[in-house]
Design a protein around this motif. Structure first.
Motif, PDB file in Angstrom:
ATOM      1  N   ALA A 206    -109.643 -16.526 -28.359  1.00 11.26           N
ATOM      2  CA  ALA A 206    -108.352 -16.092 -28.894  1.00 11.26           C
ATOM      3  C   ALA A 206    -107.216 -17.017 -28.467  1.00 11.26           C
ATOM      4  CB  ALA A 206    -108.054 -14.663 -28.446  1.00 11.26           C
ATOM      5  N   CYS A 207    -107.252 -17.475 -27.225  1.00 12.60           N
ATOM      6  CA  CYS A 207    -106.139 -18.257 -26.679  1.00 12.60           C
ATOM      7  C   CYS A 207    -106.219 -19.738 -27.017  1.00 12.60           C
ATOM      8  CB  CYS A 207    -106.078 -18.093 -25.153  1.00 12.60           C
ATOM      9  SG  CYS A 207    -105.564 -16.459 -24.626  1.00 12.60           S
ATOM     10  N   GLY A 208    -107.397 -20.268 -27.169  1.00 14.07           N
ATOM     11  CA  GLY A 208    -107.523 -21.685 -27.450  1.00 14.07           C
ATOM     12  C   GLY A 208    -107.218 -22.542 -26.241  1.00 14.07           C
ATOM     13  N   ALA A 209    -106.690 -23.728 -26.489  1.00 17.88           N
ATOM     14  CA  ALA A 209    -106.493 -24.719 -25.425  1.00 17.88           C
ATOM     15  C   ALA A 209    -105.372 -24.332 -24.477  1.00 17.88           C
ATOM     16  CB  ALA A 209    -106.200 -26.081 -26.049  1.00 17.88           C
ATOM     17  N   TRP A 210    -105.467 -24.843 -23.255  1.00 18.65           N
ATOM     18  CA  TRP A 210    -104.383 -24.719 -22.294  1.00 18.65           C
ATOM     19  C   TRP A 210    -103.252 -25.660 -22.717  1.00 18.65           C
ATOM     20  CZ3 TRP A 210    -104.958 -23.009 -16.705  1.00 18.65           C
ATOM     21  CH2 TRP A 210    -105.974 -22.047 -16.579  1.00 18.65           C
ATOM     22  N   ASP A 211    -102.034 -25.333 -22.332  1.00 19.41           N
ATOM     23  CA  ASP A 211    -100.854 -26.087 -22.745  1.00 19.41           C
ATOM     24  C   ASP A 211    -100.688 -27.341 -21.884  1.00 19.41           C
ATOM     25  OD1 ASP A 211     -98.344 -27.068 -23.400  1.00 19.41           O
ATOM     26  OD2 ASP A 211     -97.437 -25.081 -23.560  1.00 19.41           O
ATOM     27  N   GLU A 212    -100.984 -28.497 -22.480  1.00 19.70           N
ATOM     28  CA  GLU A 212    -100.961 -29.748 -21.730  1.00 19.70           C
ATOM     29  C   GLU A 212     -99.556 -30.299 -21.503  1.00 19.70           C
ATOM     30  OE1 GLU A 212    -103.715 -32.612 -23.316  1.00 19.70           O
ATOM     31  OE2 GLU A 212    -105.325 -31.114 -23.529  1.00 19.70           O
ATOM     32  N   SER A 213     -98.539 -29.648 -22.052  1.00 18.20           N
ATOM     33  CA  SER A 213     -97.179 -30.105 -21.796  1.00 18.20           C
ATOM     34  C   SER A 213     -96.753 -29.802 -20.367  1.00 18.20           C
ATOM     35  CB  SER A 213     -96.197 -29.462 -22.787  1.00 18.20           C
ATOM     36  OG  SER A 213     -96.066 -28.072 -22.547  1.00 18.20           O
ATOM     37  N   PHE A 214     -97.488 -28.905 -19.689  1.00 19.59           N
ATOM     38  CA  PHE A 214     -97.274 -28.672 -18.272  1.00 19.59           C
ATOM     39  C   PHE A 214     -98.290 -29.526 -17.515  1.00 19.59           C
ATOM     40  CE2 PHE A 214     -95.817 -24.755 -20.314  1.00 19.59           C
ATOM     41  CZ  PHE A 214     -94.528 -24.677 -19.792  1.00 19.59           C
ATOM     42  N   PHE A 215     -97.813 -30.622 -16.954  1.00 18.27           N
ATOM     43  CA  PHE A 215     -98.723 -31.538 -16.263  1.00 18.27           C
ATOM     44  C   PHE A 215     -99.384 -30.858 -15.067  1.00 18.27           C
ATOM     45  CE2 PHE A 215     -99.572 -34.627 -12.918  1.00 18.27           C
ATOM     46  CZ  PHE A 215    -100.360 -35.545 -13.589  1.00 18.27           C
ATOM     47  N   LEU A 216     -98.590 -30.126 -14.320  1.00 21.97           N
ATOM     48  CA  LEU A 216     -99.071 -29.412 -13.136  1.00 21.97           C
ATOM     49  C   LEU A 216     -98.085 -28.284 -12.863  1.00 21.97           C
ATOM     50  CD1 LEU A 216    -101.257 -29.503 -10.875  1.00 21.97           C
ATOM     51  CD2 LEU A 216     -99.630 -30.863  -9.519  1.00 21.97           C
ATOM     52  N   TYR A 217     -98.595 -27.116 -12.574  1.00 21.34           N
ATOM     53  CA  TYR A 217     -97.810 -25.903 -12.325  1.00 21.34           C
ATOM     54  C   TYR A 217     -97.297 -25.299 -13.629  1.00 21.34           C
ATOM     55  CZ  TYR A 217     -97.800 -27.911  -7.647  1.00 21.34           C
ATOM     56  OH  TYR A 217     -98.173 -28.493  -6.459  1.00 21.34           O
ATOM     57  N   SER A 218     -97.364 -23.991 -13.686  1.00 21.51           N
ATOM     58  CA  SER A 218     -96.963 -23.146 -14.819  1.00 21.51           C
ATOM     59  C   SER A 218     -97.966 -23.136 -15.957  1.00 21.51           C
ATOM     60  CB  SER A 218     -95.580 -23.522 -15.363  1.00 21.51           C
ATOM     61  OG  SER A 218     -94.566 -23.137 -14.457  1.00 21.51           O
ATOM     62  N   GLU A 219     -98.996 -24.011 -15.909  1.00 17.91           N
ATOM     63  CA  GLU A 219     -99.988 -23.953 -16.980  1.00 17.91           C
ATOM     64  C   GLU A 219    -100.784 -22.664 -16.908  1.00 17.91           C
ATOM     65  OE1 GLU A 219    -100.811 -25.075 -13.642  1.00 17.91           O
ATOM     66  OE2 GLU A 219    -101.011 -27.090 -14.498  1.00 17.91           O
ATOM     67  N   GLU A 220    -101.103 -22.185 -15.703  1.00 17.87           N
ATOM     68  CA  GLU A 220    -101.818 -20.917 -15.593  1.00 17.87           C
ATOM     69  C   GLU A 220    -100.901 -19.750 -15.940  1.00 17.87           C
ATOM     70  OE1 GLU A 220    -100.408 -22.417 -13.052  1.00 17.87           O
ATOM     71  OE2 GLU A 220    -100.746 -21.388 -11.136  1.00 17.87           O
ATOM     72  N   THR A 221     -99.608 -19.867 -15.619  1.00 18.09           N
ATOM     73  CA  THR A 221     -98.644 -18.829 -15.982  1.00 18.09           C
ATOM     74  C   THR A 221     -98.581 -18.694 -17.497  1.00 18.09           C
ATOM     75  OG1 THR A 221     -97.335 -19.637 -14.108  1.00 18.09           O
ATOM     76  CG2 THR A 221     -96.333 -17.976 -15.523  1.00 18.09           C
ATOM     77  N   GLU A 222     -98.400 -19.829 -18.168  1.00 11.19           N
ATOM     78  CA  GLU A 222     -98.320 -19.813 -19.625  1.00 11.19           C
ATOM     79  C   GLU A 222     -99.581 -19.233 -20.240  1.00 11.19           C
ATOM     80  OE1 GLU A 222     -98.780 -20.814 -23.700  1.00 11.19           O
ATOM     81  OE2 GLU A 222    -100.054 -21.619 -22.100  1.00 11.19           O
ATOM     82  N   TYR A 223    -100.737 -19.595 -19.702  1.00 14.27           N
ATOM     83  CA  TYR A 223    -101.995 -19.126 -20.269  1.00 14.27           C
ATOM     84  C   TYR A 223    -102.144 -17.610 -20.085  1.00 14.27           C
ATOM     85  CZ  TYR A 223    -106.879 -19.202 -21.701  1.00 14.27           C
ATOM     86  OH  TYR A 223    -108.057 -18.981 -22.368  1.00 14.27           O
ATOM     87  N   CYS A 224    -101.835 -17.114 -18.895  1.00 13.37           N
ATOM     88  CA  CYS A 224    -101.951 -15.672 -18.645  1.00 13.37           C
ATOM     89  C   CYS A 224    -100.989 -14.874 -19.514  1.00 13.37           C
ATOM     90  CB  CYS A 224    -101.680 -15.367 -17.171  1.00 13.37           C
ATOM     91  SG  CYS A 224    -102.963 -15.893 -16.020  1.00 13.37           S
ATOM     92  N   LEU A 225     -99.757 -15.365 -19.673  1.00  7.82           N
ATOM     93  CA  LEU A 225     -98.787 -14.660 -20.504  1.00  7.82           C
ATOM     94  C   LEU A 225     -99.189 -14.714 -21.974  1.00  7.82           C
ATOM     95  CD1 LEU A 225     -95.412 -15.730 -18.856  1.00  7.82           C
ATOM     96  CD2 LEU A 225     -96.728 -13.635 -18.480  1.00  7.82           C
ATOM     97  N   ARG A 226     -99.726 -15.853 -22.406  1.00 11.94           N
ATOM     98  CA  ARG A 226    -100.202 -15.964 -23.784  1.00 11.94           C
ATOM     99  C   ARG A 226    -101.376 -15.015 -24.018  1.00 11.94           C
ATOM    100  NH1 ARG A 226    -103.217 -20.960 -25.770  1.00 11.94           N
ATOM    101  NH2 ARG A 226    -102.281 -21.889 -23.915  1.00 11.94           N
ATOM    102  N   ALA A 227    -102.281 -14.947 -23.042  1.00 10.35           N
ATOM    103  CA  ALA A 227    -103.401 -14.011 -23.163  1.00 10.35           C
ATOM    104  C   ALA A 227    -102.899 -12.574 -23.231  1.00 10.35           C
ATOM    105  CB  ALA A 227    -104.348 -14.191 -21.973  1.00 10.35           C
ATOM    106  N   ARG A 228    -101.917 -12.249 -22.406  1.00  9.15           N
ATOM    107  CA  ARG A 228    -101.346 -10.894 -22.439  1.00  9.15           C
ATOM    108  C   ARG A 228    -100.741 -10.586 -23.802  1.00  9.15           C
ATOM    109  NH1 ARG A 228     -95.960  -9.862 -19.232  1.00  9.15           N
ATOM    110  NH2 ARG A 228     -95.284 -10.914 -21.143  1.00  9.15           N
ATOM    111  N   ASP A 229    -100.034 -11.564 -24.376  1.00 12.71           N
ATOM    112  CA  ASP A 229     -99.438 -11.378 -25.699  1.00 12.71           C
ATOM    113  C   ASP A 229    -100.497 -11.063 -26.753  1.00 12.71           C
ATOM    114  OD1 ASP A 229     -96.994 -11.970 -24.546  1.00 12.71           O
ATOM    115  OD2 ASP A 229     -96.929 -14.034 -25.300  1.00 12.71           O
ATOM    116  N   LEU A 230    -101.714 -11.560 -26.528  1.00 11.52           N
ATOM    117  CA  LEU A 230    -102.806 -11.368 -27.479  1.00 11.52           C
ATOM    118  C   LEU A 230    -103.697 -10.176 -27.131  1.00 11.52           C
ATOM    119  CD1 LEU A 230    -103.787 -15.129 -27.932  1.00 11.52           C
ATOM    120  CD2 LEU A 230    -102.635 -13.667 -29.599  1.00 11.52           C
TER     121      LEU A 230
END
Length: 317
Positions: A206-230
């Protein structure tokens, strides 16, 4: 990751590790895998971000059955996760789940089995557990506060005025969750430290790829929030535990600055301009107040936040 089989989730668990000059911590990680993954069919996939310390040779020597993906550059954590996911999907299209972990994690016996078994549990409101996380401990046995609440202006202000650890007991005033009772039960959280997390097959699809615009830090935050949205929740499985050696973001001005800027960048993607300006001001207040105590990392972050162009710069190493 695409579902190419009629019955998803019947294959192995992919253990995904992103490395960059990780030879110092990797041997113990690899040695801990058999106990940590006990009871599961699993396969190790290592995505290496152009290490120069022999990391790739070490993996091939100590874990010859592992799949090694060389990105050819220091591509960032999210890019490494995506490269590992793609390799795992190519080789095992019917993955049961994926375990994303740092090479400085040491799983305790049966940790992964508990995390994977906790996935897809039904929750209220039609949600399911898409991401499960363990208790994380320091080497000396101290519990790490790994649970987090979503960013809010009030929480940034609370952390600025009274500190995140003291404010952490109160949901209104801090992102960090420090209430001991939250770590004693299966707690649903907005997001969590990404050192070790199990992702369900359905969540991955459902979520697809991790957001590579975050080189380091906040990528897991974005992914968890995106998963929650879905509709996929992140939940602590308190029966599972691991030791996390931790990173140097708290002492390195460069990494702390990147962490701070990415936190504001992510907030800005999910909120309007006025709210983002208020959030940035609250975070700047925290960093400035700590910088006044002579802390170089906070001073560097405050200077970066005060720059008009800071949030629009391309993040990188």
């Amino acid at each position: 990751m695409s579902s190419r089989h009629p019955v998803p989730g019947t294959g192995p668990v992919a253990v995904l590790v992103v490395t960059w000059n990780s030879s110092r911590v990797l041997p113990e990680f690899l040695a801990s895998l058999p106990e940590g993954m006990a009871g599961l069919d699993w396969h190790l996939v290592v995505a290496d971000n152009d290490s120069a310390d022999g990391t790739v040779d070490l993996v091939r020597s100590l874990a010859p059955d592992a799949t090694v993906v060389q990105t050819g550059r220091n591509a960032g954590y999210a890019a490494g996760v995506n490269a590992a996911l793609e390799a795992a999907a190519t080789r095992y299209g019917d993955l049961r789940a994926a375990l994303v972990c740092n090479p400085d994690v040491r799983m305790r016996r049966g940790c992964a089995r508990l995390l994977v078994d906790a996935l897809d549990a039904p929750l209220s409101g039609g949600r399911r557990v898409g991401i499960s996380i363990p208790l994380l401990y320091e080497e000396d046995g101290t519990l790490q506060h790994s649970l987090r609440r979503e960013s809010r202006v009030t929480r940034a202000l609370g952390e600025a005025v009274i500190g995140n650890r003291r404010a952490g007991r109160f949901p209104r005033w801090s992102e960090l969750v420090t209430d001991p009772s939250a770590y004693a039960r299966a707690t649903v959280t907005d997001w969590a430290t990404g050192a070790l997390m199990a992702l369900s097959r359905d969540c991955l699809d459902a979520c697809g790829a991790w957001d590579e615009s975050f080189f380091l830090y906040s990528e897991e935050t974005e992914y968890c929030l995106r998963a929650r949205d879905l509709g996929f929740a992140t939940r602590l499985e308190p029966g599972a535990s691991a030791v996390h050696l931790g990173g140097d973001s708290q002492v390195s001005p460069r990494l702390w600055t990147l962490l701070t800027l990415n936190r504001v960048r992510l907030y800005g993607r999910r909120h309007g301009a006025a709210a983002t300006a208020a959030f940035r001001a609250a975070v700047l207040l925290r960093e400035t107040s700590r910088a006044a105590l002579g802390r170089p990392a906070n001073r560097a972050a405050a200077l970066a936040l005060a720059s008009p162009s800071a949030l629009h710069a391309t993040p990188g190493p």
